[in-house]
Design a protein around this motif. Structure first.
Motif, mmCIF file in Angstrom:
data_model
loop_
_atom_site.group_PDB
_atom_site.id
_atom_site.type_symbol
_atom_site.label_atom_id
_atom_site.label_comp_id
_atom_site.label_asym_id
_atom_site.label_seq_id
_atom_site.Cartn_x
_atom_site.Cartn_y
_atom_site.Cartn_z
ATOM 1 N N TRP A 63 0.819 -1.207 0.000
ATOM 2 C CA TRP A 63 0.000 0.000 0.000
ATOM 3 C C TRP A 63 0.856 1.261 0.000
ATOM 4 O O TRP A 63 0.476 2.275 -0.581
ATOM 5 N N ILE A 64 2.001 1.221 0.632
ATOM 6 C CA ILE A 64 2.913 2.368 0.591
ATOM 7 C C ILE A 64 3.419 2.572 -0.831
ATOM 8 O O ILE A 64 3.477 3.703 -1.335
ATOM 9 N N TYR A 65 3.752 1.494 -1.515
ATOM 10 C CA TYR A 65 4.216 1.568 -2.903
ATOM 11 C C TYR A 65 3.118 2.126 -3.812
ATOM 12 O O TYR A 65 3.373 3.013 -4.635
ATOM 13 N N CYS A 88 2.718 5.880 -3.164
ATOM 14 C CA CYS A 88 3.804 6.670 -3.763
ATOM 15 C C CYS A 88 3.617 6.796 -5.275
ATOM 16 O O CYS A 88 3.857 7.873 -5.850
ATOM 17 N N CYS A 89 3.195 5.723 -5.923
ATOM 18 C CA CYS A 89 2.957 5.770 -7.370
ATOM 19 C C CYS A 89 1.826 6.744 -7.703
ATOM 20 O O CYS A 89 1.939 7.543 -8.644
ATOM 21 N N CYS A 90 0.748 6.698 -6.945
ATOM 22 C CA CYS A 90 -0.375 7.613 -7.180
ATOM 23 C C CYS A 90 0.042 9.060 -6.964
ATOM 24 O O CYS A 90 -0.320 9.952 -7.747
ATOM 25 N N LEU A 91 0.792 9.303 -5.908
ATOM 26 C CA LEU A 91 1.271 10.652 -5.625
ATOM 27 C C LEU A 91 2.167 11.161 -6.745
ATOM 28 O O LEU A 91 2.049 12.322 -7.170
#
Length: 77
Positions: free
Chosen positions: A56-58, A61-64
């Motif tokens: 979920w962190i990955y 970060c991709c969405c951001l």
């Protein structure tokens, strides 16, 4: 182990006293052993729960990153 009847010292696994011949009480010690499989399963379970949060962190970060790229692209900078 000592004989309760005469007090003579005997081997720990002896059933009868070597001096007087009276029956000895065998003390049974209960030990709990953890098998390697149980330890590995416990470690894998904790690692699997950590893998979910890392995923979920990955994704976050991709969405951001995509949002930042979209903002920069619309501003024309």
């Amino acid at each position: 182990m000592y004989c309760p009847n005469c007090g003579a010292e005997n081997l720990d696994d002896a059933r009868f006293c070597r001096k007087c011949g009276s029956k000895l009480k065998i003390e049974r010690k209960t030990t709990y052993k953890t098998t390697v499989d149980e330890t590995v399963n416990t470690q894998q379970t904790s690692q699997n729960s950590n893998d979910g949060s890392k995923k979920w962190i990955y994704i976050g970060c991709c969405c951001l990153s995509l949002i930042i790229l979209w903002i920069v692209g619309t501003l024309g900078v």
